[in-house]
Design a protein around this motif. Structure first.
Motif, PDB file in Angstrom:
ATOM      1  N   ASP A   6       0.805  -1.218   0.000  1.00 50.41           N
ATOM      2  CA  ASP A   6       0.000   0.000   0.000  1.00 50.41           C
ATOM      3  C   ASP A   6       0.841   1.274   0.000  1.00 50.41           C
ATOM      4  N   THR A   7       2.161   1.123  -0.081  1.00 50.89           N
ATOM      5  CA  THR A   7       3.038   2.298  -0.193  1.00 50.89           C
ATOM      6  C   THR A   7       3.152   2.735  -1.646  1.00 50.89           C
ATOM      7  N   CYS A   8       3.472   1.796  -2.516  1.00 56.87           N
ATOM      8  CA  CYS A   8       3.650   2.105  -3.941  1.00 56.87           C
ATOM      9  C   CYS A   8       2.517   1.559  -4.812  1.00 56.87           C
ATOM     10  N   HIS A   9       1.680   0.695  -4.228  1.00 59.01           N
ATOM     11  CA  HIS A   9       0.562   0.082  -4.954  1.00 59.01           C
ATOM     12  C   HIS A   9       1.015  -0.758  -6.152  1.00 59.01           C
ATOM     13  N   VAL A  10       2.198  -1.320  -6.021  1.00 54.51           N
ATOM     14  CA  VAL A  10       2.690  -2.310  -6.986  1.00 54.51           C
ATOM     15  C   VAL A  10       3.380  -3.413  -6.202  1.00 54.51           C
ATOM     16  N   SER A  11       3.321  -4.628  -6.718  1.00 54.93           N
ATOM     17  CA  SER A  11       3.971  -5.775  -6.081  1.00 54.93           C
ATOM     18  C   SER A  11       5.378  -5.972  -6.635  1.00 54.93           C
TER      19      SER A  11
ATOM     20  N   PRO B 227       8.014  -8.234  -8.318  1.00 49.03           N
ATOM     21  CA  PRO B 227       9.165  -7.405  -8.693  1.00 49.03           C
ATOM     22  C   PRO B 227       8.750  -6.149  -9.455  1.00 49.03           C
ATOM     23  N   HIS B 228       9.087  -5.006  -8.908  1.00 45.90           N
ATOM     24  CA  HIS B 228       8.857  -3.710  -9.545  1.00 45.90           C
ATOM     25  C   HIS B 228       9.903  -2.772  -8.988  1.00 45.90           C
ATOM     26  N   GLU B 229      10.395  -1.883  -9.822  1.00 48.35           N
ATOM     27  CA  GLU B 229      11.495  -1.033  -9.377  1.00 48.35           C
ATOM     28  C   GLU B 229      11.079  -0.003  -8.329  1.00 48.35           C
ATOM     29  N   LYS B 230       9.815   0.410  -8.334  1.00 46.36           N
ATOM     30  CA  LYS B 230       9.392   1.493  -7.430  1.00 46.36           C
ATOM     31  C   LYS B 230       9.703   1.230  -5.954  1.00 46.36           C
ATOM     32  N   PRO B 231       9.279   0.077  -5.383  1.00 48.47           N
ATOM     33  CA  PRO B 231       9.553  -0.117  -3.956  1.00 48.47           C
ATOM     34  C   PRO B 231      11.034  -0.218  -3.625  1.00 48.47           C
TER      35      PRO B 231
ATOM     36  N   LEU C   5      13.606   1.232  -5.314  1.00 49.08           N
ATOM     37  CA  LEU C   5      14.225   2.558  -5.431  1.00 49.08           C
ATOM     38  C   LEU C   5      13.791   3.458  -4.280  1.00 49.08           C
ATOM     39  N   LEU C   6      12.542   3.327  -3.842  1.00 54.72           N
ATOM     40  CA  LEU C   6      12.080   4.107  -2.695  1.00 54.72           C
ATOM     41  C   LEU C   6      12.809   3.675  -1.427  1.00 54.72           C
ATOM     42  N   ALA C   7      13.054   2.378  -1.303  1.00 48.29           N
ATOM     43  CA  ALA C   7      13.794   1.883  -0.142  1.00 48.29           C
ATOM     44  C   ALA C   7      15.200   2.473  -0.099  1.00 48.29           C
ATOM     45  N   ALA C   8      15.851   2.506  -1.254  1.00 46.10           N
ATOM     46  CA  ALA C   8      17.185   3.111  -1.317  1.00 46.10           C
ATOM     47  C   ALA C   8      17.126   4.579  -0.919  1.00 46.10           C
ATOM     48  N   GLU C   9      16.137   5.287  -1.450  1.00 46.66           N
ATOM     49  CA  GLU C   9      15.977   6.709  -1.139  1.00 46.66           C
ATOM     50  C   GLU C   9      15.755   6.931   0.358  1.00 46.66           C
ATOM     51  N   LYS C  10      14.915   6.090   0.960  1.00 46.42           N
ATOM     52  CA  LYS C  10      14.601   6.235   2.384  1.00 46.42           C
ATOM     53  C   LYS C  10      15.827   6.015   3.265  1.00 46.42           C
ATOM     54  N   THR C  11      16.744   5.143   2.823  1.00 49.81           N
ATOM     55  CA  THR C  11      17.943   4.868   3.622  1.00 49.81           C
ATOM     56  C   THR C  11      19.075   5.838   3.310  1.00 49.81           C
ATOM     57  N   GLY C  12      18.882   6.661   2.292  1.00 50.67           N
ATOM     58  CA  GLY C  12      19.924   7.602   1.907  1.00 50.67           C
ATOM     59  C   GLY C  12      21.071   6.957   1.142  1.00 50.67           C
TER      60      GLY C  12
END
Length: 213
Positions: free
Chosen positions: A150-155, A157-161, A163-170
């Motif tokens: 429910d964060t990215c609304h995609v399961s 394998p998808h790049e969105k979650p 890449l967002l994880a990388a962004e969140k960790t800096g």
């Protein structure tokens, strides 16, 4: 455990949750089966008829996609169940505390990893049941952020979650390591994005990660 790649300048570890941060065949089965049973009831089918429908679809999908696996969330969209609907199902159907308990070895391993790396979870479950799972095994405090269905609304394998994880960790993608139990779902795409990858067979492999890294 199978190590595919560990980044030279590792800064962040992205963990899958289910069958990675715990090992429970019963709960792994129930997570899928409770949704299949619910789907059956909505469609006026028997539970066994729905199970066969899902199994047959997975088999056909794998044949048509070079043996790859499909997540249940993505599978259900082919039967007119939007991701948003299956998200709501999981929030009410999943009760990890009925199956899981505190894992002192995992707590010890994550304590060691936390001293060196940022850590985050990416899961195909919604954040609420994912958080309940982490609480049940006693490691919620190690993961202030969860990237859920429910964060990215995609399961995956998808790049969105990822890449967002990388962004969140800096961290940059090439500074991240993805750890999970399914190659097609948890590792293949992250490695295409430049991340490292370690395939585990369950939490017992995660217990040894501090020594591996």
């Amino acid at each position: 455990m199978k190590i595919y790649k560990i980044p030279e300048n590792l800064k962040a570890v992205i963990f899958d949750i289910d069958s990675t941060l715990y090992t429970s065949a019963a709960y792994a089965h129930e997570q899928v089966d409770c949704q299949v049973r619910h789907f059956a009831e909505l469609r006026g089918m028997s539970h066994d008829e729905a199970r066969k429908l899902v199994s047959d679809f997975r088999h056909k999908w794998a044949q048509e996609h070079d043996g790859q696996k499909i997540s249940l969330g993505n599978l259900l969209t082919y039967f007119d169940i939007p991701i948003e609907e299956s998200i709501e199902w999981r929030k009410t159907l999943l009760e990890p505390a009925d199956f899981l308990s505190r894992d002192e070895k995992l707590i010890s391993a994550l304590t060691k990893l936390k001293s060196k790396y940022s850590m985050i979870c990416v899961t195909n479950n919604p954040v609420l049941p994912a958080r309940k799972t982490l609480e049940a095994v006693g490691v919620s405090e190690f993961f202030p952020e969860i990237i859920g269905l429910d964060t990215c609304h995609v399961s995956k394998p998808h790049e969105k979650p990822f890449l967002l994880a990388a962004e969140k960790t800096g961290a940059k993608p090439e500074e991240c390591l993805s750890v999970g139990d399914r190659y097609d779902i948890d590792l293949a795409l992250p490695m295409e994005l430049g991340m490292g990858g370690i395939l585990v067979t369950g939490v017992e492999d995660v217990w040894t990660l501090p020594e591996v890294l």
